[in-house]
Design a protein around this motif. Structure first.
Motif, PDB file in Angstrom:
ATOM      1  N   UNK A 184       6.775  -6.609  -0.610  1.00 29.13           N
ATOM      2  CA  UNK A 184       6.399  -5.847   0.579  1.00 29.13           C
ATOM      3  C   UNK A 184       5.926  -6.764   1.703  1.00 29.13           C
ATOM      4  N   UNK A 185       5.120  -7.773   1.355  1.00 29.47           N
ATOM      5  CA  UNK A 185       4.631  -8.697   2.387  1.00 29.47           C
ATOM      6  C   UNK A 185       5.782  -9.483   3.016  1.00 29.47           C
ATOM      7  N   UNK A 186       6.766  -9.840   2.190  1.00 26.62           N
ATOM      8  CA  UNK A 186       7.941 -10.534   2.727  1.00 26.62           C
ATOM      9  C   UNK A 186       8.722  -9.629   3.669  1.00 26.62           C
ATOM     10  N   UNK A 187       8.819  -8.358   3.300  1.00 19.62           N
ATOM     11  CA  UNK A 187       9.544  -7.400   4.140  1.00 19.62           C
ATOM     12  C   UNK A 187       8.825  -7.181   5.463  1.00 19.62           C
ATOM     13  N   UNK A 188       7.489  -7.096   5.403  1.00 22.27           N
ATOM     14  CA  UNK A 188       6.717  -6.916   6.628  1.00 22.27           C
ATOM     15  C   UNK A 188       6.729  -8.168   7.497  1.00 22.27           C
ATOM     16  N   UNK A 189       7.026  -9.323   6.901  1.00 19.72           N
ATOM     17  CA  UNK A 189       7.082 -10.562   7.655  1.00 19.72           C
ATOM     18  C   UNK A 189       8.389 -10.774   8.388  1.00 19.72           C
TER      19      UNK A 189
ATOM     20  N   UNK B 299       9.266   5.941  -4.546  1.00 18.80           N
ATOM     21  CA  UNK B 299       9.359   4.579  -5.072  1.00 18.80           C
ATOM     22  C   UNK B 299       9.748   3.560  -4.004  1.00 18.80           C
ATOM     23  N   UNK B 300       9.869   3.994  -2.764  1.00 23.40           N
ATOM     24  CA  UNK B 300      10.369   3.094  -1.713  1.00 23.40           C
ATOM     25  C   UNK B 300       9.383   1.964  -1.419  1.00 23.40           C
ATOM     26  N   UNK B 301       8.152   2.309  -1.071  1.00 25.61           N
ATOM     27  CA  UNK B 301       7.166   1.285  -0.698  1.00 25.61           C
ATOM     28  C   UNK B 301       6.434   0.756  -1.929  1.00 25.61           C
ATOM     29  N   UNK B 302       6.056   1.650  -2.842  1.00 25.51           N
ATOM     30  CA  UNK B 302       5.348   1.212  -4.044  1.00 25.51           C
ATOM     31  C   UNK B 302       6.230   0.309  -4.896  1.00 25.51           C
ATOM     32  N   UNK B 303       7.540   0.552  -4.889  1.00 29.22           N
ATOM     33  CA  UNK B 303       8.444  -0.342  -5.614  1.00 29.22           C
ATOM     34  C   UNK B 303       8.453  -1.740  -5.031  1.00 29.22           C
ATOM     35  N   UNK B 304       8.396  -1.818  -3.694  1.00 32.48           N
ATOM     36  CA  UNK B 304       8.308  -3.136  -3.050  1.00 32.48           C
ATOM     37  C   UNK B 304       6.994  -3.828  -3.415  1.00 32.48           C
TER      38      UNK B 304
ATOM     39  N   UNK C 221      10.357   1.116  11.347  1.00 32.11           N
ATOM     40  CA  UNK C 221      11.749   0.956  10.930  1.00 32.11           C
ATOM     41  C   UNK C 221      11.880   1.013   9.416  1.00 32.11           C
ATOM     42  N   UNK C 222      10.912   0.460   8.713  1.00 33.66           N
ATOM     43  CA  UNK C 222      10.945   0.473   7.244  1.00 33.66           C
ATOM     44  C   UNK C 222      10.808   1.899   6.726  1.00 33.66           C
TER      45      UNK C 222
ATOM     46  N   UNK D  29      13.983   4.225   5.107  1.00 27.77           N
ATOM     47  CA  UNK D  29      13.954   4.805   3.763  1.00 27.77           C
ATOM     48  C   UNK D  29      14.139   6.312   3.797  1.00 27.77           C
ATOM     49  N   UNK D  30      13.534   6.982   4.789  1.00 25.71           N
ATOM     50  CA  UNK D  30      13.704   8.429   4.909  1.00 25.71           C
ATOM     51  C   UNK D  30      15.153   8.773   5.230  1.00 25.71           C
ATOM     52  N   UNK D  31      15.760   8.040   6.143  1.00 24.98           N
ATOM     53  CA  UNK D  31      17.145   8.306   6.522  1.00 24.98           C
ATOM     54  C   UNK D  31      18.092   8.093   5.345  1.00 24.98           C
ATOM     55  N   UNK D  32      17.834   7.065   4.551  1.00 25.43           N
ATOM     56  CA  UNK D  32      18.690   6.808   3.394  1.00 25.43           C
ATOM     57  C   UNK D  32      18.625   7.955   2.393  1.00 25.43           C
ATOM     58  N   UNK D  33      17.436   8.492   2.177  1.00 29.11           N
ATOM     59  CA  UNK D  33      17.297   9.620   1.254  1.00 29.11           C
ATOM     60  C   UNK D  33      17.927  10.888   1.818  1.00 29.11           C
ATOM     61  N   UNK D  34      17.851  11.064   3.140  1.00 27.55           N
ATOM     62  CA  UNK D  34      18.482  12.238   3.752  1.00 27.55           C
ATOM     63  C   UNK D  34      20.004  12.151   3.689  1.00 27.55           C
TER      64      UNK D  34
END
Length: 283
Positions: A93-98, A82-87, A105-106, A110-115
């Motif tokens: 998502x476009x705001x985050x990529x901007x 749900x990390x990227x699809x939720x955005x 890094x994105x 997200x992977x590090x947070x889940x780990x």
């Protein structure tokens, strides 16, 4: 050392929500229930027979490790999917990529947070695991390797979740595809190996297929720790122990490929600039 902003933001948000606490308590409650049930059966059998089997003690320890792996393999990809699809669903998502954050890094944040969440869950279950080792069995080095194996398997499952999350526009589809791919990754090599060994005449030469499954990594680590094999029908436990290094390397390579593809999917595509006739004349 500066923490990844995505990881920091998601970790703080998860710490403030009751969902993380509920999943942590629920997972440990399930682990405790499995331990109490299996230890109760073991002591009841010992009371009836007058002897306590060391194999049963190791069986309880193995069952708890497999339970922790199953919980980590279910919770981590469900959150990562749900990390990227939720955005995308929230139109952010476009705001985050901007921002100044790069696509790697994105994804890695997200992977590090889940780990981190998986590591908290795994280490919080340590007291339950130690109850199964009251009569001996595995040392702290073996426990550290087993925890590392669980986290590596969780990282691979999380990479699957991030890949399908980047690929799909809705979280529901991403979660379904993630669990389908995870089931294929965990159990598919064993099914293919069984068919080739029994019906294809390949024999043990197809054992390399088992290296693709995270289950082989855990089986090899458990056999190294206790000398007891849970997959004796598929071969000697030494087969899995000897394949620990190739299994880890394959899983790291597969994880790297999935993360690379996830980054490529969410990276903004650069369009070629079309020059007007006047600009072409000036050039």
């Amino acid at each position: 050392m500066k923490m990844n902003p995505i990881c920091e933001r998601a970790s703080r948000a998860a710490a403030r929500t009751p969902r993380f606490s509920a999943s942590l308590c629920g997972g440990n409650a399930l682990l405790s229930a499995v331990a109490i049930f299996l230890l109760g059966l073991m002591f009841q059998r010992a009371e009836n027979t007058g002897e306590l089997s060391y194999e049963e003690v190791l069986g309880v320890f193995h069952a708890l490790i497999w339970t922790e792996l199953a919980l980590a393999a279910l919770l981590v990809p469900a959150s990562a999917a749900s990390a990227v699809s939720g955005e995308r669903e929230q139109k952010t998502l476009d705001l985050l990529l901007g921002t100044a954050l790069s696509p790697p890094s994105i994804i890695l944040g997200n992977l590090l947070q889940n780990l981190i969440a998986a590591a908290i869950f795994v280490f919080s279950g340590l007291p339950v695991l130690l109850t199964a080792l009251l009569f001996g069995g595995a040392g702290f080095t073996d426990l550290a390797l087993l925890f590392g194996g669980i986290l590596l398997s969780a990282a691979l499952a999380g990479s699957l979740g991030l890949f399908f999350s980047a690929l799909n526009r809705t979280t529901a589809v991403a979660i379904v595809e993630t669990f389908a791919a995870e089931a294929l990754l965990f159990f598919g090599p064993y099914g293919l190996y069984f068919l080739l060994r029994n019906y294809g005449g390949a024999g043990n030469s197809a054992a390399g297929l088992l290296w693709l499954s995270p289950l082989s990594l855990m089986e090899g680590l458990l056999f190294r720790a206790t000398g007891h094999s849970d997959f004796a029908l598929l071969g000697d436990g030494r087969l899995f122990e000897a394949a620990l290094v190739p299994t880890v390397c394959l899983q790291l390579c597969l994880m790297g490929i999935l993360l690379f593809l996830a980054v490529k999917v969410i990276s903004p595509r650069r369009r070629k600039r079309k020059f007007t006739t006047e600009q072409n004349l000036i050039k």
